[in-house]
Design an enzyme around this catalytic site. Sequence first.
Site, PDB file in Angstrom:
ATOM      1  N   ARG A   1      17.925  30.539  -0.775  1.00 47.17           N
ATOM      2  CA  ARG A   1      17.156  31.463   0.066  1.00 47.17           C
ATOM      3  C   ARG A   1      17.936  32.773   0.120  1.00 47.17           C
ATOM      4  O   ARG A   1      18.534  33.143   1.133  1.00 47.17           O
ATOM      5  CB  ARG A   1      16.936  30.881   1.465  1.00 47.17           C
TER       6      ARG A   1
ATOM      7  N   ASP B   1      18.788  39.032  -1.144  1.00 44.53           N
ATOM      8  CA  ASP B   1      18.818  40.217  -1.994  1.00 44.53           C
ATOM      9  C   ASP B   1      17.658  41.167  -1.719  1.00 44.53           C
ATOM     10  O   ASP B   1      17.827  42.392  -1.731  1.00 44.53           O
ATOM     11  CB  ASP B   1      18.792  39.814  -3.477  1.00 44.53           C
ATOM     12  N   LEU B   2      16.450  40.613  -1.481  1.00 40.40           N
ATOM     13  CA  LEU B   2      15.294  41.476  -1.247  1.00 40.40           C
ATOM     14  C   LEU B   2      15.452  42.277   0.040  1.00 40.40           C
ATOM     15  O   LEU B   2      15.031  43.431   0.112  1.00 40.40           O
ATOM     16  CB  LEU B   2      14.019  40.634  -1.183  1.00 40.40           C
TER      17      LEU B   2
ATOM     18  N   CYS C   1      18.384  25.617   8.113  1.00 44.97           N
ATOM     19  CA  CYS C   1      17.882  24.479   7.346  1.00 44.97           C
ATOM     20  C   CYS C   1      18.284  24.562   5.884  1.00 44.97           C
ATOM     21  O   CYS C   1      18.413  25.641   5.315  1.00 44.97           O
ATOM     22  CB  CYS C   1      16.364  24.388   7.487  1.00 44.97           C
TER      23      CYS C   1
ATOM     24  N   ASN D   1       7.720  30.632  14.254  1.00 44.34           N
ATOM     25  CA  ASN D   1       7.899  31.682  13.251  1.00 44.34           C
ATOM     26  C   ASN D   1       7.356  33.034  13.693  1.00 44.34           C
ATOM     27  O   ASN D   1       7.507  34.027  12.981  1.00 44.34           O
ATOM     28  CB  ASN D   1       7.239  31.260  11.934  1.00 44.34           C
TER      29      ASN D   1
ATOM     30  N   ARG E   1      18.533  30.032  10.464  1.00 40.78           N
ATOM     31  CA  ARG E   1      18.187  30.908   9.352  1.00 40.78           C
ATOM     32  C   ARG E   1      17.522  32.202   9.822  1.00 40.78           C
ATOM     33  O   ARG E   1      17.846  33.288   9.349  1.00 40.78           O
ATOM     34  CB  ARG E   1      17.244  30.155   8.402  1.00 40.78           C
TER      35      ARG E   1
ATOM     36  N   ASP F   1       5.740  24.607   4.765  1.00 41.57           N
ATOM     37  CA  ASP F   1       6.196  23.868   5.940  1.00 41.57           C
ATOM     38  C   ASP F   1       5.351  22.626   6.221  1.00 41.57           C
ATOM     39  O   ASP F   1       5.755  21.779   7.023  1.00 41.57           O
ATOM     40  CB  ASP F   1       6.178  24.769   7.176  1.00 41.57           C
TER      41      ASP F   1
END
Length: 381
Positions: A157, A160-161, A152, A59, A128, A342
């Site tokens: 998810r 929009d933000l 995934c 990540n 993603r 996670d």
Amino acid sequence: MRLMLRVFYFKLHARKVTQQIIYEYYGIILCFGVKLMGEYHIKGGRRICGEIPINGAKNAILPILASVVLNPGVSVIHNCPKISDTKVSVDILRAIGCKVNEEGKTLIIDAGGVNVSDVPADLVKEMRSSFIFLGGVLGRLGRVKICKPGGCELGERAVDLHLSGLAKLGVKVCDEDGVIECTADKITGCRINLSFPSVGATENLMLAGIYGEGETIISNAAKEPEIVDLQNFLNICGAKVKGAGTTEIVVTGVKKLHDGEYTVMPDRIVAGTYLVASAITNGEITLNNIEKEHLYPITDKLMETGCKINFTGKSVTLTAPDGRLKAIDELITNPHPGFPTDMQPQFVTLLSIASGTSIITETIFNERDKHIYQLKQMGAD
């Protein structure tokens, strides 16, 4: 115990833990919703004991790879995890004009030739996190065309933000039939208040603001350590970003980035997964190359189950109790510094063999429960 999963065929003998317990850390995750092909054959009844180093964080490397597009020169990234998501990011970089050389766990990326603003849909749908290329390509070329991401299946998810934040920066956004096209003659900094501390939105807005005019202020920003890692890399390359790890990030626009070299932080989720695996088998394990502050939300809960945790420098050792693990009264997933979503499936598995009843609440992803049916098939309550 014999588990058959639709993933790679693999035999795990946990008596010895050497440089690599498994090919990739997904092997320990077992049935936590991983969507791969093939089978694992796992023979249980052995303690997971030993010592292992932790590789770079997935990540963290993915947004860093998306951000190298902003630097028209060369970026050198060390400690890159050799996982499929890294490969997809490298494929995207090459598709939009970057030259990428791989030397072990180091990637050398020359982004001088970036000239393609359309991010390949087939690659975006594989992962993603590919959506983070939205901010990088837009910031570099003033235009980007990207489809809504795949990856995934954890539930809703929305993006929009990301899009509403970009619109506040003066970006023209067209969202039609699952394809998003953004254009901006210039990006003008402003204050953006996120209604939820979305990691992806925070990262995309950071990248979009690097070449913006004035200050881009992201309020209610995500505070994950991986965002701090992204900030640190960007600043090494000449960006002006501060506040990562807090609720407010300030990006002061610059004219150009320069070459930079950086080492990716260790993966706290991989580390947590190994710790849980050892705890489940009443084992004892030492992890090297860790950041203890990143692990506290996980290790605190492991101590509640009766495990002993000892930090020494950049290492952590877990010793499981002699008897059964203890239940946890309440575990709630939350954005950092809360308990990471996670790690929820791993802890559901651990607590399914603990003594007593545990209550777990998932607040981030409304479909992160697909492992539960498989655990019940194996006799979990």
